[in-house]
Design an enzyme around this catalytic site. Structure first.
Site, PDB file in Angstrom:
ATOM      1  N   ARG A 110       0.822  -1.213   0.000  1.00  0.00           N
ATOM      2  CA  ARG A 110       0.000   0.000   0.000  1.00  0.00           C
ATOM      3  C   ARG A 110       0.856   1.264   0.000  1.00  0.00           C
ATOM      4  O   ARG A 110       0.361   2.353  -0.240  1.00  0.00           O
ATOM      5  CB  ARG A 110      -0.968  -0.028   1.183  1.00  0.00           C
ATOM      6  CG  ARG A 110      -0.333   0.152   2.524  1.00  0.00           C
ATOM      7  CD  ARG A 110      -1.327  -0.173   3.624  1.00  0.00           C
ATOM      8  NE  ARG A 110      -0.672  -0.998   4.620  1.00  0.00           N
ATOM      9  CZ  ARG A 110       0.019  -0.513   5.636  1.00  0.00           C
ATOM     10  NH1 ARG A 110       0.136   0.777   5.811  1.00  0.00           N
ATOM     11  NH2 ARG A 110       0.618  -1.315   6.490  1.00  0.00           N
TER      12      ARG A 110
ATOM     13  N   ASP B 230      -4.287  -0.667  -3.152  1.00  0.00           N
ATOM     14  CA  ASP B 230      -5.101  -0.765  -1.947  1.00  0.00           C
ATOM     15  C   ASP B 230      -5.890  -2.060  -2.115  1.00  0.00           C
ATOM     16  O   ASP B 230      -6.698  -2.185  -3.048  1.00  0.00           O
ATOM     17  CB  ASP B 230      -6.033   0.465  -1.890  1.00  0.00           C
ATOM     18  CG  ASP B 230      -7.125   0.294  -0.853  1.00  0.00           C
ATOM     19  OD1 ASP B 230      -7.116  -0.739  -0.148  1.00  0.00           O
ATOM     20  OD2 ASP B 230      -7.989   1.178  -0.759  1.00  0.00           O
TER      21      ASP B 230
ATOM     22  N   LYS C 177       0.679 -18.813   8.208  1.00  0.00           N
ATOM     23  CA  LYS C 177      -0.115 -19.049   9.396  1.00  0.00           C
ATOM     24  C   LYS C 177      -0.306 -17.732  10.161  1.00  0.00           C
ATOM     25  O   LYS C 177       0.484 -16.823   9.922  1.00  0.00           O
ATOM     26  CB  LYS C 177       0.556 -20.098  10.277  1.00  0.00           C
ATOM     27  CG  LYS C 177       1.924 -19.661  10.814  1.00  0.00           C
ATOM     28  CD  LYS C 177       2.218 -20.308  12.105  1.00  0.00           C
ATOM     29  CE  LYS C 177       2.231 -19.338  13.220  1.00  0.00           C
ATOM     30  NZ  LYS C 177       3.480 -18.713  13.520  1.00  0.00           N
TER      31      LYS C 177
ATOM     32  N   ASP D  59       3.932 -23.813   6.755  1.00  0.00           N
ATOM     33  CA  ASP D  59       4.402 -23.938   8.128  1.00  0.00           C
ATOM     34  C   ASP D  59       5.913 -24.032   7.957  1.00  0.00           C
ATOM     35  O   ASP D  59       6.419 -25.066   7.504  1.00  0.00           O
ATOM     36  CB  ASP D  59       3.846 -25.205   8.780  1.00  0.00           C
ATOM     37  CG  ASP D  59       4.332 -25.344  10.203  1.00  0.00           C
ATOM     38  OD1 ASP D  59       5.524 -25.063  10.443  1.00  0.00           O
ATOM     39  OD2 ASP D  59       3.543 -25.733  11.071  1.00  0.00           O
ATOM     40  N   HIS D  60       6.635 -22.972   8.270  1.00  0.00           N
ATOM     41  CA  HIS D  60       8.047 -22.954   7.857  1.00  0.00           C
ATOM     42  C   HIS D  60       8.877 -24.046   8.532  1.00  0.00           C
ATOM     43  O   HIS D  60       9.943 -24.402   8.045  1.00  0.00           O
ATOM     44  CB  HIS D  60       8.681 -21.566   8.045  1.00  0.00           C
ATOM     45  CG  HIS D  60       9.080 -21.238   9.444  1.00  0.00           C
ATOM     46  ND1 HIS D  60       8.190 -20.835  10.399  1.00  0.00           N
ATOM     47  CD2 HIS D  60      10.286 -21.256  10.064  1.00  0.00           C
ATOM     48  CE1 HIS D  60       8.834 -20.615  11.534  1.00  0.00           C
ATOM     49  NE2 HIS D  60      10.116 -20.856  11.361  1.00  0.00           N
TER      50      HIS D  60
ATOM     51  N   LYS E 206      12.381 -27.011   7.304  1.00  0.00           N
ATOM     52  CA  LYS E 206      13.685 -27.161   7.977  1.00  0.00           C
ATOM     53  C   LYS E 206      14.275 -28.526   7.613  1.00  0.00           C
ATOM     54  O   LYS E 206      13.576 -29.537   7.622  1.00  0.00           O
ATOM     55  CB  LYS E 206      13.519 -27.038   9.499  1.00  0.00           C
ATOM     56  CG  LYS E 206      13.179 -25.608   9.937  1.00  0.00           C
ATOM     57  CD  LYS E 206      13.181 -25.480  11.448  1.00  0.00           C
ATOM     58  CE  LYS E 206      12.559 -24.178  11.895  1.00  0.00           C
ATOM     59  NZ  LYS E 206      13.470 -23.046  11.897  1.00  0.00           N
TER      60      LYS E 206
ATOM     61  N   ASP F 273       0.352 -19.694  18.231  1.00  0.00           N
ATOM     62  CA  ASP F 273       1.532 -19.257  17.475  1.00  0.00           C
ATOM     63  C   ASP F 273       2.503 -20.408  17.212  1.00  0.00           C
ATOM     64  O   ASP F 273       3.091 -20.499  16.142  1.00  0.00           O
ATOM     65  CB  ASP F 273       2.244 -18.145  18.266  1.00  0.00           C
ATOM     66  CG  ASP F 273       3.434 -17.563  17.513  1.00  0.00           C
ATOM     67  OD1 ASP F 273       3.248 -17.173  16.353  1.00  0.00           O
ATOM     68  OD2 ASP F 273       4.541 -17.518  18.092  1.00  0.00           O
TER      69      ASP F 273
ATOM     70  N   HIS G 294       3.713 -25.599  14.455  1.00  0.00           N
ATOM     71  CA  HIS G 294       5.059 -26.180  14.462  1.00  0.00           C
ATOM     72  C   HIS G 294       5.176 -27.399  15.393  1.00  0.00           C
ATOM     73  O   HIS G 294       5.721 -28.428  15.024  1.00  0.00           O
ATOM     74  CB  HIS G 294       6.100 -25.151  14.893  1.00  0.00           C
ATOM     75  CG  HIS G 294       6.014 -23.853  14.150  1.00  0.00           C
ATOM     76  ND1 HIS G 294       5.666 -23.772  12.832  1.00  0.00           N
ATOM     77  CD2 HIS G 294       6.242 -22.576  14.544  1.00  0.00           C
ATOM     78  CE1 HIS G 294       5.690 -22.500  12.440  1.00  0.00           C
ATOM     79  NE2 HIS G 294       6.032 -21.759  13.467  1.00  0.00           N
TER      80      HIS G 294
ATOM     81  N   LYS H 117       8.623 -18.428  25.089  1.00  0.00           N
ATOM     82  CA  LYS H 117       9.512 -17.302  24.778  1.00  0.00           C
ATOM     83  C   LYS H 117      10.224 -16.867  26.053  1.00  0.00           C
ATOM     84  O   LYS H 117       9.736 -17.106  27.155  1.00  0.00           O
ATOM     85  CB  LYS H 117       8.697 -16.143  24.213  1.00  0.00           C
ATOM     86  CG  LYS H 117       8.092 -16.482  22.846  1.00  0.00           C
ATOM     87  CD  LYS H 117       7.835 -15.259  22.024  1.00  0.00           C
ATOM     88  CE  LYS H 117       7.207 -15.600  20.689  1.00  0.00           C
ATOM     89  NZ  LYS H 117       8.160 -16.043  19.670  1.00  0.00           N
TER      90      LYS H 117
END
Ligand code: BG6
Length: 453
Positions: free
Chosen positions: A5, A48, A113, A142-143, A147, A200, A205, A305
């Protein structure tokens, strides 16, 4: 082609891209000429996303670019936007005639995600995207699946006579899946407030790691046979009743504390986070996969975390042997463990017992390891490199199929429903520690311990 944008010229966009590549690229040995060639293929278009008419013009611009590269209208639409924008974007793409998929050209959509925020919202979102693209053209990223070591789990399991016969409840005592991070929520407070560790990390994962560890061998190695087996694992997860959630699931939120000898703020003090937030930044749980292979074997999952270290690992702990023969005087013989290290070290480590050299009858535990990325030249591709290449090739094996998303939400929703009944007492762990006391209790009451360094 990047669509955004912001009002930017193509030149400005290419400069931004150049800086980002120089800063983040894992190899620094490409020439500037080569980089310029790559950059000359970057385009920017201001749009936009709510302006329907803009899409037709975007389509015309893309057709011009098609002529230069001979790409024949084949397109990947990568939606790296907040989930609430998915629906209008795909609908506008359709109205502008930009999704054809009639055999003359293909159009695929890549979705980051979280895919929805619970089962109902995911179903609604899926219906919309499916109506426009169809399941075979949808790539839910899903990264973790990109891997290197995740792809290696199947090879380790199914290509070794040493492991496969032991991969069941006769020989495995329990499994731990740990993904720990030192970072906080960084600048993602607004998103994280709605997600929390459960949505998350766990919904995607962590459950992917669980599926690959627990699945049956697929009949053939094609995308649907593998995903058929993975989804069976989710279907076999023991249902999470309120009582089970209370007993087997622990949530936490970090308060301020020390990471790398520096004081860091608590979650509630982070940018765009409510000072009375009840969002969890940590979750640990015990689940069972109720099938013949795994009946009675607990899987302990932990993610959070602001923990003391950054690593992801699967630990298979084998059963303890009956203390027989001359070992009976040796209390505390350690069980064998197999550690599948996903990151940052990629590899496998096997611990077993041997006799300590000497005249005394002593047993010690020794480790044998294979480190995949220790060799400086052996740089594994970044997860996204592999995944984006697969989208171009049309291989969806490493992407999440709809039923995986569906059953993952069923499981996660049962936990969030139970959590909604009780207000948590947060914060309940200082940054830089291994989470709330409840997480230790969860595993120690079963006579086991987390394998955290
Ligand atoms: C992302 C989460 O999907 O995975 C982040 O949204 C998390 O919160 C990240 O930090 C972890 O990924 P990795 O590859 O660093 O383990």
């Amino acid at each position: 082609m990047s669509v955004g944008r912001r009002d930017k010229t193509e030149d400005e966009f290419r400069k931004d891209a150049e800086q980002a590549i120089k800063r983040f690229s894992r190899s620094n040995n490409g020439s500037q000429t080569r980089l310029n060639q790559v950059l000359s293929r970057f385009y920017y278009y201001r749009l936009d996303i709510y302006n329907k008419d803009g899409y037709a013009q975007l389509g015309d611009y893309l057709s011009e670019i098609d002529k230069v590269y001979g790409t024949n209208g084949n397109r990947i639409f990568y939606l790296a936007v907040a989930p609430e924008h998915f629906k209008p974007i795909v609908e506008n793409l359709r109205s502008a005639g930009m999704v054809i998929n009639d055999g003359t050209s293909w159009q695929r959509v890549v979705i980051e995600k979280p895919f929805g925020s619970d089962l109902n919202s995911a179903i609604m979102l899926n219906e919309v995207i499916n109506r426009v693209f169809g399941e075979e053209h949808i790539y839910r990223i899903d990264h973790y699946l990109g891997k290197e070591m995740l792809q290696n789990i199947m090879a380790i399991r199914f290509a070794n006579a040493l492991f496969e016969p032991l991969w069941n409840n006769k020989y495995i005592d329990h499994v731990q899946i740990i993904s720990s991070e030192t970072v906080g929520v960084e600048n993602r407070g607004a998103y994280y407030e709605k997600a929390g560790a459960l949505r998350d990390m766990l919904q995607n994962h962590m459950l992917q790691l669980l599926m690959l560890t627990a699945m049956e061998p697929p009949a053939i190695l094609d995308n649907n046979s593998i995903r058929d087996e993975k989804v069976k694992v989710l279907k076999s997860l023991s249902g999470m009743t309120y009582e089970k959630v209370r007993q087997h699931v622990v949530r936490g939120q970090y308060g301020s504390g020390q990471i790398d000898n520096k004081t860091v703020p608590g979650y509630r003090e982070e940018n765009k986070v409510s000072p009375s937030s009840d969002t969890e930044t940590f979750v640990a749980m015990k689940v069972e996969v109720e099938n013949f292979r795994w009946g009675g074997v607990p899987f302990y999952l932990l993610t959070g975390k602001r923990l003391p270290a950054k690593f992801t690992e699967i630990v298979i702990q084998f059963v303890s042997l009956p203390e027989v023969l001359y070992f009976k005087e040796l209390r505390g013989l350690k069980p064998n463990t197999l550690h599948i290290r996903i990151q940052p070290m990629e590899g496998v480590e096997l611990y077993f017992n041997t006799k300590k050299p000497g005249i005394r009858n002593e047993i010690i535990q020794v480790g044998m390891d294979f480190c995949q990325n220790c060799d400086a030249d052996a740089v594994s591709p970044d997860a996204y490199e592999r995944l984006l290449l697969d989208v171009m090739k049309g291989d969806s094996t490493l992407f999440t199929r709809w039923d995986e998303v569906e059953y993952a939400w069923r499981f996660v929703d049962s936990i969030s429903r139970a959590w909604a009944e009780e207000k948590p007492v947060f914060p309940n762990y200082p940054a830089g520690t291994w989470g709330p006391y409840g997480a230790r209790k969860l595993i120690e009451k079963d006579g086991r311990q987390w394998h955290v360094v």
